[in-house]
Design a protein around this motif. Structure first.
Motif, short mmCIF file in Angstrom:
data_model
loop_
_atom_site.label_atom_id
_atom_site.label_comp_id
_atom_site.label_asym_id
_atom_site.label_seq_id
_atom_site.Cartn_x
_atom_site.Cartn_y
_atom_site.Cartn_z
N LYS A 77 0.74 -1.08 0.06
CA LYS A 77 0.02 0.29 0.20
C LYS A 77 0.82 1.26 -0.07
O LYS A 77 0.66 2.14 -0.59
CB LYS A 77 -0.97 0.00 1.15
CG LYS A 77 -1.95 -0.88 0.95
CD LYS A 77 -2.83 -0.99 2.44
CE LYS A 77 -4.29 -1.53 2.32
NZ LYS A 77 -4.87 -1.57 3.88
N GLU A 78 1.87 1.08 0.91
CA GLU A 78 2.61 2.28 0.83
C GLU A 78 3.70 2.74 -0.53
O GLU A 78 3.59 3.77 -1.01
CB GLU A 78 3.58 2.31 2.11
CG GLU A 78 3.15 2.32 3.48
CD GLU A 78 4.22 2.00 4.48
OE1 GLU A 78 5.35 1.61 4.21
OE2 GLU A 78 3.65 1.82 5.62
N THR A 81 1.16 3.99 -3.03
CA THR A 81 0.78 5.35 -2.71
C THR A 81 2.21 6.23 -3.41
O THR A 81 1.99 7.12 -3.99
CB THR A 81 0.64 5.61 -1.23
OG1 THR A 81 -0.58 4.79 -0.80
CG2 THR A 81 0.36 7.09 -1.04
N SER A 84 2.02 6.18 -7.04
CA SER A 84 1.13 7.08 -7.62
C SER A 84 1.41 8.55 -7.66
O SER A 84 1.10 9.08 -8.56
CB SER A 84 -0.17 6.71 -6.94
OG SER A 84 -0.79 5.42 -7.05
N ARG A 85 1.91 8.67 -6.41
CA ARG A 85 2.27 10.19 -6.21
C ARG A 85 3.54 10.77 -7.30
O ARG A 85 3.49 11.60 -7.95
CB ARG A 85 3.05 10.71 -4.97
CG ARG A 85 3.25 11.93 -4.59
CD ARG A 85 4.02 12.04 -3.03
NE ARG A 85 5.26 11.26 -2.94
CZ ARG A 85 6.27 11.66 -3.44
NH1 ARG A 85 6.51 12.62 -4.20
NH2 ARG A 85 7.44 11.04 -3.30
#
Length: 118
Positions: A77-78, A81, A84-85
């Motif tokens: 998940k990290e 994220t 995606s950033r």
């Protein structure tokens, strides 16, 4: 059968002080069956204990695996994220480059027009 002093007939109780041969062999057969049953139960109990131990060990391993999977899920998940950033930053940079290119081309056309007018 015996009669009591009043003349009533009483039933004679069996004499159990001398068991008959068939009763003894019946008791021995029953005792043998009970002993076999006890041995079978001991084997079953041993098997149950082994299965319990095995299941307990597997449950411990599964719990460890579940904890590891949860940890990996959090890391993914990290990572997602963060990626995606980063992707959004790249897309923004590409948009900026296209805007800069368009502006540069417009200025270049304008410079060529001015150049021809001179």
């Amino acid at each position: 059968m015996e009669t009591d002093p009043d003349g009533a007939v009483e039933a004679q109780e069996p004499d159990n002080s001398r068991p008959e041969k068939s009763d003894v062999s019946g008791f021995e057969a029953t005792a043998d069956r009970l002993e076999q049953l006890m041995k079978s139960m001991e084997v079953l109990l041993s098997d149950v204990e082994q299965l319990r131990s095995h299941c307990s060990h597997q449950a411990t391993e599964l719990m460890r695996a579940a904890v590891d999977l949860r940890h990996q899920q959090e890391e993914l998940k990290e990572s997602y994220t963060e990626l995606s950033r980063e992707m959004q930053e790249i897309m923004d940079a590409v948009d900026d480059l296209f805007n800069t290119k368009s502006a540069f081309e417009a200025k270049e056309k304008q410079a060529q027009k001015l150049s021809r007018q001179l």
